[in-house]
Structures are given as C-alpha cells and as structure tokens.
Enzyme design. Structure first.
Site, PDB file in Angstrom:
ATOM      1  N   ASP A 245      25.851  32.634   5.553  1.00 17.50           N
ATOM      2  CA  ASP A 245      26.795  33.612   6.080  1.00 17.50           C
ATOM      3  C   ASP A 245      26.821  34.885   5.240  1.00 17.50           C
ATOM      4  O   ASP A 245      26.895  34.838   4.007  1.00 17.50           O
ATOM      5  CB  ASP A 245      28.199  32.983   6.108  1.00 17.50           C
ATOM      6  CG  ASP A 245      29.238  33.918   6.672  1.00 17.50           C
ATOM      7  OD1 ASP A 245      29.158  34.246   7.864  1.00 17.50           O
ATOM      8  OD2 ASP A 245      30.146  34.323   5.910  1.00 17.50           O
ATOM      9  N   GLU A 282      22.362  35.738   7.626  1.00 20.45           N
ATOM     10  CA  GLU A 282      23.093  36.765   8.351  1.00 20.45           C
ATOM     11  C   GLU A 282      23.229  37.939   7.403  1.00 20.45           C
ATOM     12  O   GLU A 282      23.824  37.811   6.331  1.00 20.45           O
ATOM     13  CB  GLU A 282      24.475  36.281   8.773  1.00 20.45           C
ATOM     14  CG  GLU A 282      25.251  37.362   9.526  1.00 20.45           C
ATOM     15  CD  GLU A 282      26.755  37.157   9.515  1.00 20.45           C
ATOM     16  OE1 GLU A 282      27.434  37.802  10.331  1.00 20.45           O
ATOM     17  OE2 GLU A 282      27.250  36.366   8.689  1.00 20.45           O
ATOM     18  N   GLN A 379      30.493  37.746  17.746  1.00 18.38           N
ATOM     19  CA  GLN A 379      30.556  38.784  18.764  1.00 18.38           C
ATOM     20  C   GLN A 379      31.545  38.458  19.869  1.00 18.38           C
ATOM     21  O   GLN A 379      31.973  39.350  20.599  1.00 18.38           O
ATOM     22  CB  GLN A 379      29.158  39.025  19.350  1.00 18.38           C
ATOM     23  CG  GLN A 379      28.110  39.407  18.313  1.00 18.38           C
ATOM     24  CD  GLN A 379      28.487  40.641  17.500  1.00 18.38           C
ATOM     25  OE1 GLN A 379      29.274  41.470  17.948  1.00 18.38           O
ATOM     26  NE2 GLN A 379      27.928  40.770  16.304  1.00 18.38           N
TER      27      GLN A 379
END
Length: 575
Positions: A245, A282, A379
């Site tokens: 992450d 990410e 998102q």
C-alpha cells in the site's frame, strides 16, 4: 516448549505476562528480550509488560483472538496440513486479478464464507484473488488499512488458520492469492509499538503522522520487522503476491531503500521455495523506476498500479473532470495511457500543481508490469457516497473490453463483473467515542469542501453503512446483471486463448479515435476492439476491411464501411 522474544531496546525490564502469572525476561543481544516456557505451546495466551506497563500485545503477535487491545496467542503455523504440494505458483504479470474485501464479499464476512465462491471466480476467469488487508484492526468492521497487529489475521475474518485454509483452497482451484499489506502507517487504536521501541521517527512525516522508522536510530530492527512480516506471509501462509500500500509514503533516505531490500529478500525466498513470488506496489509517483531491477538502481517491484489509466478510462466513460480527474477525459489522453501507461510522465499535473512523473520506455518496460482497472477499492470507497460509477450496461461493457484487451495486467473489483448495484462505502468500528466522532466529523468536513451536504455523507460508524456495502449475490441471476456477467466471462475466456491479447509489448498496441469522443478502435494484432462511446447509434470506421465478428455487447452490423454499433455498444472484430 515455546521461546518468547520481543525487541525493546530502551527498556530496563520486560516481563512476560501469562494468564496464570508473570515471568521476568532476560536481556539478550541488540535490545531483544527472551524467555522460554516449557508449558507454552500453540494456543497459549501471553502479553508483555515493559518497565511495569499494563500488559501489551506482542509487536509480532501471530494471533489476536480478543482484538487489538487483548492478549496475544501463540500460533504454530507448521501445524496446518497443506494439500497444495502440486502448486507451482503463478507469475503476477499478465494474470487476471480480482480485488475483494472479506468483510463485504459475503454477508458472513469470513475467509471460510469467501472460499465458497472460489469456483465461481475460477469459472469467471480470475487467476489471482487479491485480498484487502487482513492484519488485525480495531473493532469488527473496517477496510483494514488501520491495522495495528501486522502479523495477526483479523479474528472476525477467522484468524490465522482460516487464512491458511483459504489459500489452500485457492491453490486447489488453480487460483493464486495476493495479500494487501500496509507498511507506511498503522492505525490509531491499538497501536502500542512506541511502548516497545523506536518504530516511528519524527525525522519524516506522513498524512497519518510520524513516519515508520526506516532510516533513523533503531531502523535496522524496524526494517527487519517489516521484511520478516512479508516473508512470513509467503512462507507460512503460501501467499503468492503482496500488494504494498502507498509505497510513496515509505520515506527512506537509507543507501538501500526498504523496497529494494524487500525485493532482494523476496527473490531469495522464491528461489528457496521454488515458486514465483510477486510484489505489486501502489505508487503515486508515476515512476517506472519502481519496476526496474534493483541491480539497475530500481526498486525491483514485480508490477505497480496505474491510476492514470484508470483516471483516463473513468473520465472518458463518465465525463467527470473534477479533482484529480481534471487533466483526463479526452480520447487522446486515454490513447496515451493505453500505450505509454502514464499521462503525467514529466509534464505538468494540474491537480498537483507541479511537474510530475517520468516516461515509460516501451523498449525496456512491458505492459504486464502495470495493473489496469476500471475501478478498485480506493476509486469507489473514497467517493463521497462510495457509489459505483453511474454507467449504462453498455458503458460497463466498454470499460471491461478496454481493460481486458489492454497490454496491462488486468484487475477487477468485486461485483463489477455483473455491474453490482451495491455501493462500497467507507466504514469503521472504533470503540473509542472520541475517535469515532473524529472519523465521522473528518469525513463530512472533507466532502463539505466539495459542496456536499454533511448529512448526505454516510456515517462510517453506522452499521448500516457497512451493511449497504455487502455484495448482493442474487444480482448475477437477474437482468441486466446476467448479461454483463456473460460478457465478462466471454471476454476473459477469449483473452486466455488469444496470444494477441496477452502480448504485453506497449508498442504492439495501436488506437484510432474520434477527437470529439464519439468512438475509438483499439488494435491488437488482427483484432480490433470497436467502441461507440456515444449514446446514439453510429458507424465506427475501421481502416481495414472487417473479416468477421468475434463478439459484441449489443446488436452489431459489420460492413465494408466499418462497424455499426448501437449507443454504448462494443464489439471485437477480426480484420
């Protein structure tokens, strides 16, 4: 017999706290404390007292059955009887990922309940089940990004043995498993690490407060705590891929960046285990250095997410241009992200108000090193209402076609394959009233700045916010969800057998488009993905004479002048 070990470099004394008594621990090398207990074994509860403190969970606790504030429990990872000896692993690059959150994938919200749907995922064409974080976090419900016991598996999901069962069943179904891990911060509730040692540093700051200590005094052991955690998921739980992450928040000025260290150690373990192990980052940096080899000065990640591709596709389909979508939406922008990954690759980013990113070189970078998607947990969940994009079935079909025929590693978010009507909202379950109120107020204040009425924003602490986010598994049997699900299944089967669609060379992709945004044609070898982006029927010109129709969503007519498509229609043809 079990040996208890804990790192507490500045402590004058550390005691092992058992249910039936307290035992002093012995100081050993480099700030570690140790105590052997003959009667302790799998299932023994314990905690640590540092300089007379109340009992605290183990920073490397493998099991937190009573939550993040309770005692830790010994877990013997070797006691599980694996049946996946024939599993040889899967390269993450080019595999079909399916991102799911255990707490909302099923109403039960457990690993065992999720495992009942593995055959469904295999038939769909999924190759990697990508789990949102399972590390123990406060309360019962949450996204998992506020985990505080990074070695433990969240008890409401079923605990550590349930994760082993889940992975074993995945491998039996031919599915690899990716696990989301969060090393850039810890949650605010149940985070006792600072009582043990310098796990955080004021040298750097992050949006969540002081940074995890990767380059200050004591950082060697903190880095070891992180790397050992990652390797443990691979070794003891047979995980195939880790999704890291927000790695841009791992602030590290060391000569060897933490990601480089982790990449090298993961490669060594993969050689030892005889199967591929992946690291997917990410990153907000738009820097292909993330996936370049450590030997060449890169971070050595197997792949990274590509938000620019998502933003370009999302804006193209929805027309949204606010916030970080401001530079996206034009067909030419989508064309760039389809063939060169990033829009912002050294140019100006309006949202960031600065130059951003570095270009991807198709001579050295492959599309499989980047993940593409129409949606993901961020998102959707970070929208004010946690709503999925309000698109027609045809627009959803277009998005699926453009992702699954791209040169990238495709990822689906749970339920998108049938156009799920359920939102996926931000929800928490903090016990502390002041923390619950801070989260609730902060969420509403954040979106009030964008013009939302505070009362419209779902209360993260309200159980109904979580409940509304649980997938409705009756929908795939109903129209129009059933037709969209069939489209996904056919697309994934076609992709699996067509080398042209699995070719991840960036310079092997071409695209024609209407500058006004009416249509586009993606070229993949002898195949053409033809999409009508407009709500009105149209004829999309194709530069070569169409040979035959492969598949379509909606009525289609293939002729010499091109391909007639209804509004929001999409087809794959051969030329």
């Amino acid at each position: 017999m079990h040996t208890f070990r804990v790192w507490a470099p500045d402590a004058a004394k550390v005691d092992l706290v058992l249910r039936d008594g307290v035992l002093p621990m012995r100081s050993v090398d480099d700030g570690w404390w140790e105590r052997q207990v003959a009667e302790a074994r799998h299932g023994t509860d314990y905690a640590y007292s540092v300089d007379g403190s109340d009992p605290l969970p183990d920073p490397r606790s493998p099991w937190q059955p009573d939550g993040v504030h309770g005692f830790s429990r010994v877990f013997d990872a070797d006691s599980f009887e694996w049946t996946d000896d024939s599993w040889t692993g899967r390269d993450a690059r080019g595999a079909v990922f399916y991102e799911l959150h255990l707490g909302t994938f099923t109403l039960e919200g457990t690993l065992d309940a999720a495992a009942e749907h593995l055959d469904y995922l295999a038939v769909l064409g999924v190759e990697v089940v990508s789990l949102l974080p399972v590390a123990a976090f406060p309360g019962k419900r949450g996204w998992g990004y506020d985990g505080v016991d990074l070695y433990a598996v969240h008890a409401p999901y079923g605990g550590p043995e349930a994760l082993q069962r889940f992975v074993d069943r995945c491998h039996d179904a031919g599915l690899a498993v990716c696990l989301d891990v969060v090393y850039n911060h810890l949650g605010p509730s149940g985070n006792y690490l600072s009582s043990f040692g310098p796990y955080f540093t004021s040298r750097h700051s992050t949006p969540w407060g002081p940074a995890v200590n990767l380059d200050d005094t004591g950082s060697t052991e903190v880095r070891r705590w992180i790397c050992d955690n990652a390797l443990r998921w691979f070794r003891d739980f047979h995980i195939d891929v880790l999704r890291l992450d927000a790695v841009h928040a791992l602030v590290d000025d060391s000569p060897i960046h933490l990601l480089q260290q982790l990449s090298v150690e993961t490669a060594e373990l993969a050689a030892e285990l005889g199967r591929p192990l992946g690291l997917v980052a990410e990153s907000d940096l738009n820097d292909p250095n993330m996936v370049e080899p450590v030997a060449a000065g890169g971070m050595g990640m197997t792949a990274q997410w590509s938000d620019d591709f998502h933003h370009a596709l999302h804006s193209l389909l929805t027309g949204e241009r606010f916030g970080y979508y401001v530079d996206f939406g034009a067909p030419a922008v989508f064309a760039k992200t389809l063939t060169r990954v990033f829009l912002h690759d050294g140019g100006y980013s309006t949202f960031r108000e600065q130059l951003w990113g570095r270009p991807v070189d198709p001579r050295k970078h492959r599309g499989g090193q980047f993940l593409a998607y129409t949606s993901n947990h961020d998102q959707i969940g970070n929208r004010a209402l946690g709503d999925r994009p309000a698109l027609t079935p045809g627009q959803l079909a277009i998005g699926a076609a453009l992702v699954l025929t791209s040169p990238y590693t495709p990822m689906l978010f749970m339920g998108e394959e049938w156009g799920a009507s359920t939102p996926w909202r931000f929800f928490t379950d903090f016990e502390e009233p002041e923390l619950a109120d801070a989260v609730r107020t902060g969420r509403r204040r954040e979106f009030a700045e964008f013009g939302w009425d505070a009362e419209e924003i779902p209360d993260p602490q309200d159980e109904r916010t979580w409940r509304s986010s649980v997938l409705d598994w009756s929908e795939p049997d109903e129209s129009p969800h059933r037709e969209l699900l069939d489209w996904y299944r056919h697309l994934l089967k076609f992709r699996a057998r067509m080398p042209e669609l699995r070719d991840d060379r960036l310079d092997a992709v071409g695209i024609d488009f209407d500058p006004g945004g009416g249509w586009l044609v993606v070229k993949r070898g002898s195949l053409r993905v033809v999409a009508n982006l407009d709500a009105e029927d149209t004829v999309v010109p194709v530069e070569s004479v169409p040979s035959y129709l492969v598949m379509a969503f909606g009525a289609v007519d293939v002729g010499l002048g091109g391909v007639w498509l209804p509004g929001h229609g999409v087809a794959i043809i051969a030329v």
